[in-house]
Design an enzyme around this catalytic site. Structure first.
Site, PDB file in Angstrom:
ATOM      1  N   TYR A  76       8.910   5.878   0.877  1.00 55.51           N
ATOM      2  CA  TYR A  76       8.560   7.242   0.477  1.00 55.51           C
ATOM      3  C   TYR A  76       9.343   8.285   1.271  1.00 55.51           C
ATOM      4  CZ  TYR A  76       5.208   6.053  -3.045  1.00 55.51           C
ATOM      5  OH  TYR A  76       4.657   5.600  -4.214  1.00 55.51           O
ATOM      6  N   ASN A 115       4.847  13.749 -12.854  1.00 60.20           N
ATOM      7  CA  ASN A 115       5.796  13.789 -11.738  1.00 60.20           C
ATOM      8  C   ASN A 115       5.120  14.192 -10.439  1.00 60.20           C
ATOM      9  OD1 ASN A 115       7.597  13.152 -13.668  1.00 60.20           O
ATOM     10  ND2 ASN A 115       8.539  15.166 -13.822  1.00 60.20           N
ATOM     11  N   ASP A 117       7.079  15.314  -7.938  1.00 57.41           N
ATOM     12  CA  ASP A 117       7.899  16.388  -7.358  1.00 57.41           C
ATOM     13  C   ASP A 117       7.255  17.742  -7.685  1.00 57.41           C
ATOM     14  OD1 ASP A 117       8.939  17.621  -9.828  1.00 57.41           O
ATOM     15  OD2 ASP A 117      10.154  15.815 -10.077  1.00 57.41           O
ATOM     16  N   HIS A 131      -0.422  12.267 -11.230  1.00 58.21           N
ATOM     17  CA  HIS A 131      -0.094  11.158 -10.315  1.00 58.21           C
ATOM     18  C   HIS A 131       0.088  11.606  -8.867  1.00 58.21           C
ATOM     19  CE1 HIS A 131       1.440   8.595 -13.966  1.00 58.21           C
ATOM     20  NE2 HIS A 131       0.136   8.765 -13.936  1.00 58.21           N
ATOM     21  N   SER A 216       8.631   7.654 -20.529  1.00 58.80           N
ATOM     22  CA  SER A 216       8.859   6.397 -21.254  1.00 58.80           C
ATOM     23  C   SER A 216       7.623   5.983 -22.048  1.00 58.80           C
ATOM     24  CB  SER A 216       9.223   5.287 -20.260  1.00 58.80           C
ATOM     25  OG  SER A 216       8.211   5.171 -19.277  1.00 58.80           O
TER      26      SER A 216
HETATM   27  N1  APR Z   1      15.623  14.480 -20.740  1.00 61.47           N
HETATM   28  C1  APR Z   1      14.538  13.889 -21.306  1.00 61.47           C
HETATM   29  N2  APR Z   1      14.200  12.598 -21.084  1.00 61.47           N
HETATM   30  C2  APR Z   1      14.970  11.883 -20.265  1.00 61.47           C
HETATM   31  C3  APR Z   1      16.119  12.421 -19.638  1.00 61.47           C
HETATM   32  C4  APR Z   1      16.432  13.788 -19.911  1.00 61.47           C
HETATM   33  N3  APR Z   1      17.501  14.387 -19.368  1.00 61.47           N
HETATM   34  N4  APR Z   1      16.687  11.451 -18.871  1.00 61.47           N
HETATM   35  C5  APR Z   1      15.922  10.351 -19.019  1.00 61.47           C
HETATM   36  N5  APR Z   1      14.889  10.611 -19.853  1.00 61.47           N
HETATM   37  C6  APR Z   1      13.798   9.718 -20.264  1.00 61.47           C
HETATM   38  C7  APR Z   1      14.147   8.242 -20.285  1.00 61.47           C
HETATM   39  O1  APR Z   1      14.721   7.888 -21.527  1.00 61.47           O
HETATM   40  C8  APR Z   1      12.771   7.595 -20.091  1.00 61.47           C
HETATM   41  O2  APR Z   1      12.142   7.377 -21.356  1.00 61.47           O
HETATM   42  O3  APR Z   1      12.780   9.834 -19.292  1.00 61.47           O
HETATM   43  C9  APR Z   1      11.977   8.664 -19.331  1.00 61.47           C
HETATM   44  C10 APR Z   1      11.656   8.289 -17.898  1.00 61.47           C
HETATM   45  O4  APR Z   1      10.796   7.213 -17.893  1.00 61.47           O
HETATM   46  P1  APR Z   1      10.122   6.643 -16.570  1.00 61.47           P
HETATM   47  O5  APR Z   1      11.154   6.440 -15.535  1.00 61.47           O
HETATM   48  O6  APR Z   1       9.298   5.470 -16.991  1.00 61.47           O
HETATM   49  O7  APR Z   1       9.207   7.851 -16.067  1.00 61.47           O
HETATM   50  P2  APR Z   1       7.731   8.215 -16.473  1.00 61.47           P
HETATM   51  O8  APR Z   1       7.464   8.007 -17.914  1.00 61.47           O
HETATM   52  O9  APR Z   1       7.481   9.570 -15.892  1.00 61.47           O
HETATM   53  O10 APR Z   1       6.905   7.147 -15.637  1.00 61.47           O
HETATM   54  C11 APR Z   1       5.504   7.212 -15.683  1.00 61.47           C
HETATM   55  O11 APR Z   1       5.244   5.519 -14.040  1.00 61.47           O
HETATM   56  O12 APR Z   1       6.203   4.676 -12.120  1.00 61.47           O
HETATM   57  C12 APR Z   1       5.131   5.357 -12.635  1.00 61.47           C
HETATM   58  O13 APR Z   1       3.716   6.920 -11.610  1.00 61.47           O
HETATM   59  C13 APR Z   1       5.045   6.718 -12.028  1.00 61.47           C
HETATM   60  O14 APR Z   1       4.704   8.863 -13.031  1.00 61.47           O
HETATM   61  C14 APR Z   1       5.386   7.643 -13.173  1.00 61.47           C
HETATM   62  C15 APR Z   1       4.925   6.838 -14.371  1.00 61.47           C
END
Ligand code: APR
Length: 274
Positions: A76, A115, A117, A131, A216
């Protein structure tokens, strides 16, 4: 700008703008993708450098912290260093502007984020964090929030400085119970903060349009908010350059959030000012 986009996307953005301009209750859920253009790697991105051999899913758990608190704390601290100088991008700013405009336009926009952040806040938004917060720490045993001398001095920025100041990786002990401090983040398998989840559920269940940006849609319960909105009659818009398993989407804007959001806001503004 429009000339760079595919004709299909231009049509879809216009369609989304018309829908949003005609709606009064809007719920926005953001994920790591909205901060990607600020230079913060998403969760499913492969980790780099020292941490290449680890998966985020294996470190962000209570079990990992119980087994090796030093390892998880160091990870972290590394993430904090990755994030500390990152700035909001045009998608964060467009959302913040929209939140401010909603008063004028008699709309209500609830911003929910997965997020940890603080780029939404830096851009000027009020966001509900499902989160947790990267810059906060709390005791892993008695839950008391870590209150450093720097934290009490002024703003959120000092909390960032404090976190970075402790980048010697030394574990911090709770002054109340002696337990180890951990980041105030919801780890895999943990329950979401009650208040934040209630806000999210209520906003999703009562909105006319739900927008999913840069997530995602893999991690529940957040991923279920779009379904909840849909069951209650909302239209669903997704902004993501890549396909997701979200099956309830009405309008897909398959482009980066930093490109789509300013364009969408401009069109909504144009429609509402007529
Ligand atoms: N604009 C929009 N979407 C984007 C961009 C962009 N510039 N770049 C990437 N992405 C998309 C990717 O295609 C992907 O589908 O952002 C998504 C990111 O997915 P993850 O990394 O799985 O993030 P997230 O959905 O926020 O994860 C959920 O999982 O690990 C845990 O607690 C953590 O909050 C997090 C949660």
């Amino acid at each position: 700008m429009l000339a760079e986009l595919s004709p299909k996307l231009v049509v879809e953005v216009h369609h989304a703008a018309k829908l949003l301009a005609a709606s009064s209750r809007i719920c926005v859920l953001t994920g790591a993708g909205i901060s990607a253009e600020s230079g913060i790697p998403t969760f499913r991105d492969k980790q780099t450098g020292l941490w290449e051999q680890y998966r985020a899913e294996d470190l962000a758990t209570c079990t990992a912290f119980a087994r090796d608190p030093q390892l998880v704390w160091s990870w972290y601290q590394w993430r904090r260093q990755l994030v500390h100088n990152k700035m909001p991008n045009s998608a964060h700013y467009a959302l913040a502007q929209w939140q401010q405009d909603t008063e004028v336009y008699k709309q209500h926009l609830t911003l929910i984020t997965q997020n940890v952040d603080d780029l939404h806040e830096q851009a000027g938004s009020t966001a509900t964090h499902l989160h947790g917060h990267l810059w906060r720490n709390r005791c892993s045993q008695c839950d008391v929030l870590y209150n450093s001398p720097l934290d009490t001095q002024s703003t959120g920025q000092s909390q960032r400085l404090n976190s970075i100041a402790s980048d010697d990786d030394k574990l911090i002990k709770c002054t109340h119970c002696g337990g180890y401090m951990r980041p105030d983040i919801v780890w895999f398998g943990e329950v979401l903060p009650v208040q934040a989840w209630q806000t999210a559920e209520s906003a999703a269940a009562n909105c006319e349009v739900f927008i999913s940006i840069g997530t995602s849609s893999l991690v529940y319960p957040a991923a279920g908010l779009a379904q909840l909105a849909r069951q209650n009659g909302a239209k669903i818009i997704e902004i993501n350059p890549n396909p997701t398993p979200n099956t309830v989407v009405d309008i897909t804007l398959a482009e980066k959030a930093g490109i789509v959001m300013p364009l969408l806001l401009k069109q909504i503004d144009g429609l509402l000012q007529r």
